[in-house]
Write a protein that holds these residues in place. Structure first.
Motif, PDB file in Angstrom:
ATOM      1  N   ALA A 115      34.563  38.020  42.668  1.00 28.99           N
ATOM      2  CA  ALA A 115      33.992  36.663  42.665  1.00 28.99           C
ATOM      3  C   ALA A 115      33.526  36.350  44.078  1.00 28.99           C
ATOM      4  O   ALA A 115      34.232  35.724  44.858  1.00 28.99           O
ATOM      5  CB  ALA A 115      35.036  35.654  42.205  1.00 28.99           C
ATOM      6  N   ASN A 116      32.331  36.792  44.407  1.00 33.42           N
ATOM      7  CA  ASN A 116      31.920  36.784  45.808  1.00 33.42           C
ATOM      8  C   ASN A 116      31.204  35.517  46.252  1.00 33.42           C
ATOM      9  O   ASN A 116      30.475  35.532  47.241  1.00 33.42           O
ATOM     10  CB  ASN A 116      31.050  38.014  46.114  1.00 33.42           C
ATOM     11  CG  ASN A 116      29.901  38.171  45.135  1.00 33.42           C
ATOM     12  OD1 ASN A 116      29.472  37.205  44.518  1.00 33.42           O
ATOM     13  ND2 ASN A 116      29.416  39.386  44.991  1.00 33.42           N
ATOM     14  N   ASP A 117      31.401  34.410  45.535  1.00 29.95           N
ATOM     15  CA  ASP A 117      30.881  33.133  46.013  1.00 29.95           C
ATOM     16  C   ASP A 117      32.034  32.140  46.102  1.00 29.95           C
ATOM     17  O   ASP A 117      33.068  32.298  45.448  1.00 29.95           O
ATOM     18  CB  ASP A 117      29.783  32.599  45.084  1.00 29.95           C
ATOM     19  CG  ASP A 117      30.325  32.194  43.728  1.00 29.95           C
ATOM     20  OD1 ASP A 117      30.675  31.012  43.562  1.00 29.95           O
ATOM     21  OD2 ASP A 117      30.424  33.065  42.845  1.00 29.95           O
ATOM     22  N   THR A 118      31.857  31.121  46.911  1.00 30.81           N
ATOM     23  CA  THR A 118      32.946  30.187  47.188  1.00 30.81           C
ATOM     24  C   THR A 118      33.340  29.367  45.965  1.00 30.81           C
ATOM     25  O   THR A 118      34.529  29.148  45.715  1.00 30.81           O
ATOM     26  CB  THR A 118      32.549  29.241  48.335  1.00 30.81           C
ATOM     27  OG1 THR A 118      31.362  28.520  47.976  1.00 30.81           O
ATOM     28  CG2 THR A 118      32.275  30.021  49.609  1.00 30.81           C
ATOM     29  N   THR A 119      32.365  28.922  45.192  1.00 32.76           N
ATOM     30  CA  THR A 119      32.657  28.065  44.043  1.00 32.76           C
ATOM     31  C   THR A 119      33.504  28.794  43.007  1.00 32.76           C
ATOM     32  O   THR A 119      34.527  28.280  42.538  1.00 32.76           O
ATOM     33  CB  THR A 119      31.357  27.563  43.400  1.00 32.76           C
ATOM     34  OG1 THR A 119      30.613  26.814  44.367  1.00 32.76           O
ATOM     35  CG2 THR A 119      31.655  26.671  42.205  1.00 32.76           C
ATOM     36  N   SER A 120      33.096  30.004  42.624  1.00 34.06           N
ATOM     37  CA  SER A 120      33.853  30.766  41.630  1.00 34.06           C
ATOM     38  C   SER A 120      35.251  31.096  42.133  1.00 34.06           C
ATOM     39  O   SER A 120      36.228  31.039  41.379  1.00 34.06           O
ATOM     40  CB  SER A 120      33.113  32.059  41.280  1.00 34.06           C
ATOM     41  OG  SER A 120      31.885  31.785  40.653  1.00 34.06           O
ATOM     42  N   THR A 121      35.353  31.433  43.409  1.00 38.37           N
ATOM     43  CA  THR A 121      36.653  31.785  43.979  1.00 38.37           C
ATOM     44  C   THR A 121      37.625  30.617  43.897  1.00 38.37           C
ATOM     45  O   THR A 121      38.790  30.777  43.522  1.00 38.37           O
ATOM     46  CB  THR A 121      36.484  32.235  45.442  1.00 38.37           C
ATOM     47  OG1 THR A 121      35.601  33.370  45.484  1.00 38.37           O
ATOM     48  CG2 THR A 121      37.820  32.621  46.052  1.00 38.37           C
ATOM     49  N   LEU A 122      37.154  29.424  44.225  1.00 34.90           N
ATOM     50  CA  LEU A 122      38.015  28.242  44.154  1.00 34.90           C
ATOM     51  C   LEU A 122      38.297  27.843  42.708  1.00 34.90           C
ATOM     52  O   LEU A 122      39.397  27.384  42.387  1.00 34.90           O
ATOM     53  CB  LEU A 122      37.374  27.081  44.911  1.00 34.90           C
ATOM     54  CG  LEU A 122      37.370  27.218  46.439  1.00 34.90           C
ATOM     55  CD1 LEU A 122      36.562  26.095  47.082  1.00 34.90           C
ATOM     56  CD2 LEU A 122      38.795  27.227  46.991  1.00 34.90           C
TER      57      LEU A 122
END
Length: 292
Positions: free
Chosen positions: A138-145
């Motif tokens: 999940a290499n983007d901030t939104t998906s990671t959070l």
């Protein structure tokens, strides 16, 4: 053959180097997939009016997926973690195709797990396992959070939280982004950094922008050394791998998978009790699906 139904699942900070550099650019790139004389299905999004404008130009209809009737009881039936938005988008397709809701709901439960799904690996002591969540892809901030928020909703232990940040020398911009927009928003007892070019994270820690109780710098350490650190973490630890799957992330995830165990109930309980125990422990074998 061209599709006459398009689903735009989200507009987030992913693949900015190709579709960016802004969210507006990403929305514009996605809008090119809207069909002529068809449908485009979207979640609630700030870009709804923009997609409606493009759809009108192509004589297509915008359908906004309704999450309100997707309840947690249904989502818990999946063998992987699913967000309400995902189910709502699929149901919107069913409505367009006049598929009965009950048939559609059952069909989603029977669908094969996406190859990109991420399993939760249990290792350590069977009676007090550690839980490793492979969120490296999940290499983007939104998906990671979003994944982290969902983990907390699933009632895992929350007193021993470790984040493992995998860094790459050719993705320093991503490391900076995570140091500024992800790590400050995750409460954790310890942060492990690994891979290469970890300096944006260590710098943010030194400046007090990231506040784990303990920072463990394993830059350029071998997979064996990193996994040994994971083995030494306290019982019931929740470990969340983030950042990059290529490089150290992929190697560590594969090594942890080798440590995974499946609990054996034979001889511990009667077979009439297995179903009840399986249900009570089912959260520990969830599969995480990134919200993409």
């Amino acid at each position: 053959m061209k599709a006459n139904i398009t689903i735009i699942a989200n507009v987030i900070e992913d693949h900015m180097d190709v579709m960016g550099p802004t969210l507006d650019d990403i929305a514009e790139a996605f809008s090119s997939t809207i069909p002529e004389n068809g449908y485009v299905i979207i979640p609630e999004t700030p870009y709804q009016k923009y997609f409606e404008k493009v759809a009108r130009q192509k004589n297509s209809k915008v359908v906004v997926a309704d999450e309100s009737w997707i309840d947690e009881t249904y989502l818990q039936k999946f063998p992987f973690m699913i967000f309400p938005q995902n189910a709502a988008l699929a149901m919107a397709v069913a409505d367009i195709l006049n598929i009965d809701h009950e048939v559609a709901l059952e069909g989603m439960l029977q669908a094969p797990v996406d190859p990109g799904a991420m399993r939760v690996h249990r290792f350590g002591k069977e009676e007090a396992p550690k839980y490793f969540f492979n969120g490296f892809a999940a290499n983007d901030t939104t998906s990671t959070l979003n994944i982290w928020e969902r983990i907390q909703q699933l009632d895992y232990p929350d007193h021993e939280r470790t984040v493992v940040m995998s860094c790459r020398s050719d993705r320093v911009e991503r490391t900076i982004d995570f140091a500024e927009n992800v790590l400050p928003h995750i409460e954790m007892e310890r942060l492990i950094v690994m891979g290469e070019s970890v300096w944006p994270v260590t710098k943010a820690y030194e400046e007090g922008k990231i506040r784990p109780l303990n920072l463990i710098n394993l830059e350029k350490a071998s997979t064996e050394v990193i996994v040994d650190h994971l083995k030494e973490l306290p019982d019931h630890s929740v470990i969340y791998g983030i950042g990059n799957i290529v490089g150290a992330g992929e190697k560590v995830a594969a090594a942890v998978e080798e440590l995974e165990f499946q609990p054996s109930y034979r001889g511990e309980i009667g077979w009439d009790e297995v179903e009840e125990v399986e249900e009570s422990r089912s959260f520990s074998r969830k599969v995480l699906q990134t919200n993409k």
